[in-house]
Design an enzyme around this catalytic site. Structure first.
Site, PDB file in Angstrom:
ATOM      1  CG  ASP A  70      -7.814  11.943 -13.087  1.00  0.00           C
ATOM      2  OD1 ASP A  70      -6.870  11.523 -14.005  1.00  0.00           O
ATOM      3  OD2 ASP A  70      -6.883  12.375 -11.946  1.00  0.00           O
ATOM      4  CG  ASN A 139      -3.714  19.635  -3.277  1.00  0.00           C
ATOM      5  OD1 ASN A 139      -3.158  18.598  -3.616  1.00  0.00           O
ATOM      6  ND2 ASN A 139      -4.812  20.248  -3.468  1.00  0.00           N
ATOM      7  CG  HIS A 141      -3.945  16.249  -5.950  1.00  0.00           C
ATOM      8  ND1 HIS A 141      -4.658  17.264  -6.665  1.00  0.00           N
ATOM      9  CD2 HIS A 141      -3.494  15.875  -7.048  1.00  0.00           C
ATOM     10  CE1 HIS A 141      -3.972  17.603  -7.680  1.00  0.00           C
ATOM     11  NE2 HIS A 141      -3.304  16.672  -7.920  1.00  0.00           N
ATOM     12  CD  GLU A 146      -7.869  18.637  -5.276  1.00  0.00           C
ATOM     13  OE1 GLU A 146      -6.781  18.614  -5.114  1.00  0.00           O
ATOM     14  OE2 GLU A 146      -7.907  19.506  -6.474  1.00  0.00           O
TER      15      GLU A 146
HETATM   16  C1  F6R Z   1      -3.124  12.947 -13.136  1.00  0.00           C
HETATM   17  C2  F6R Z   1      -3.513  13.064 -11.769  1.00  0.00           C
HETATM   18  C3  F6R Z   1      -3.086  14.077 -10.760  1.00  0.00           C
HETATM   19  C4  F6R Z   1      -1.411  14.403 -11.177  1.00  0.00           C
HETATM   20  C5  F6R Z   1      -0.928  15.374 -10.081  1.00  0.00           C
HETATM   21  C6  F6R Z   1       0.790  15.568 -10.234  1.00  0.00           C
HETATM   22  O1  F6R Z   1      -4.055  11.790 -13.857  1.00  0.00           O
HETATM   23  O2  F6R Z   1      -4.562  12.278 -11.352  1.00  0.00           O
HETATM   24  O3  F6R Z   1      -3.182  13.683  -9.627  1.00  0.00           O
HETATM   25  O4  F6R Z   1      -0.655  13.207 -10.877  1.00  0.00           O
HETATM   26  O5  F6R Z   1      -1.595  16.464  -9.989  1.00  0.00           O
HETATM   27  O6  F6R Z   1       0.404  16.378 -11.678  1.00  0.00           O
HETATM   28  P1  F6R Z   1       1.822  16.716 -12.355  1.00  0.00           P
HETATM   29  O7  F6R Z   1       2.453  15.439 -12.590  1.00  0.00           O
HETATM   30  O8  F6R Z   1       1.498  17.362 -13.686  1.00  0.00           O
HETATM   31  O9  F6R Z   1       2.763  17.388 -11.400  1.00  0.00           O
END
Ligand code: F6R
Length: 255
Positions: A70, A139, A141, A146
């Site tokens: 992303d 959450n 995701h 989401e």
């Molecule tokens: C990152 C992504 C997100 C993260 C998730 C966890 O490219 O797509 O899904 O993997 O938000 O984030 P952290 O690792 O910062 O807790």
């Protein structure tokens, strides 16, 4: 839990090492493989370990291609908080990947719809993703899919939830600076990867990890949709595993 393979490790460092070993194994087996990469706090340690292997053990990425999950909408590649900048700092700038084979959605594209279909097509033309690393949001995701994201979703523009914006504010000067939209691979794009490795560390992820592994498959917990894939390895450290049932723990492998 279907056939998800669960590995329990002590902490962040061990999680990172085990994940890097899985990746290194694939790179050695197929040097021209296609990597699916993630950003955020979780994979930093794994990238550090891969850089160490590159420097001291000669692990080479020179024939590899990569696709990131992303990118924020509205941030140009050079923006300090863009995922392009993140990848350059945490991985690409320190290994021997060919810059032209590193792909990240363009969040600053004029025509975002077109950028999303171009990205999907580029993944397909590269032969699909061989191994995808994922983190998990509090959450549930994955990527920026989401809650509510359908299992058939492809790369598209998504709206970030207030909890994701809040969680990512730590990388920005203030919460107001966090973009509210992103371009993200869809759930179907992620499920198209041949192998998936999801990493979770820390107590803040415990509920999401439990919902992903023990709950039913539902778009309300996007990570639970990974249960329909037949090659998923979930590496969880002790705090992130703290809400798992004794049955799940009993089925897990300890490293
Ligand atoms: C990152 C992504 C997100 C993260 C998730 C966890 O490219 O797509 O899904 O993997 O938000 O984030 P952290 O690792 O910062 O807790």
């Amino acid at each position: 839990m279907s056939n998800v393979k669960l590995l329990l490790v002590e902490g962040y460092q061990e999680m990172s090492k085990v994940a890097a070993q899985l990746f290194a194994q694939e790179v050695k087996r197929k040097p021209d493989l296609v990597l699916g990469l993630a950003t955020g706090g979780t994979p930093v340690g794994m990238y550090e370990e891969l850089i160490r292997m590159h420097r001291t053990e000669g692990l080479s990425f020179s024939q590899a291609t990569s696709f990131n999950l992303d990118e924020y909408v509205g941030l140009e590649a050079q923006h300090p908080q863009s995922y392009r900048t993140y990848m350059q700092e945490h991985l690409f700038g320190q290994i021997d990947m060919a810059a032209e084979r590193t792909n990240i959605p363009r969040g600053d594209a004029q025509d975002l719809e077109q950028e999303c279909s171009r990205y999907e097509q580029a993944i397909a033309e590269a032969g699909g993703i061989d191994i995808q690393v994922l983190g998990i949001g509090t959450n549930g995701h994955i990527g920026f899919n989401e809650p509510g994201s359908s299992a058939s979703s492809k790369t598209r523009v998504v709206q970030l939830t207030p909890s994701t914006i809040e969680a990512n504010a730590r990388f920005f000067e203030s919460v107001e600076e966090v973009p509210t939209q992103a371009v993200s691979m869809g759930i179907a794009t992620i499920l198209g990867a041949k192998k998936i490795v999801l990493l979770a560390s820390g107590e803040a992820k415990a509920q999401a990890v439990r919902d992903m592994l023990e709950g039913e498959m539902t778009p309300d917990v996007p990570a639970s949709l990974l249960q329909m894939h037949d090659d998923v390895t979930v590496i969880v450290d002790a705090p992130a595993a703290s809400l798992l049932s004794a049955v799940t723990i009993g089925r897990a492998k300890t490293e």
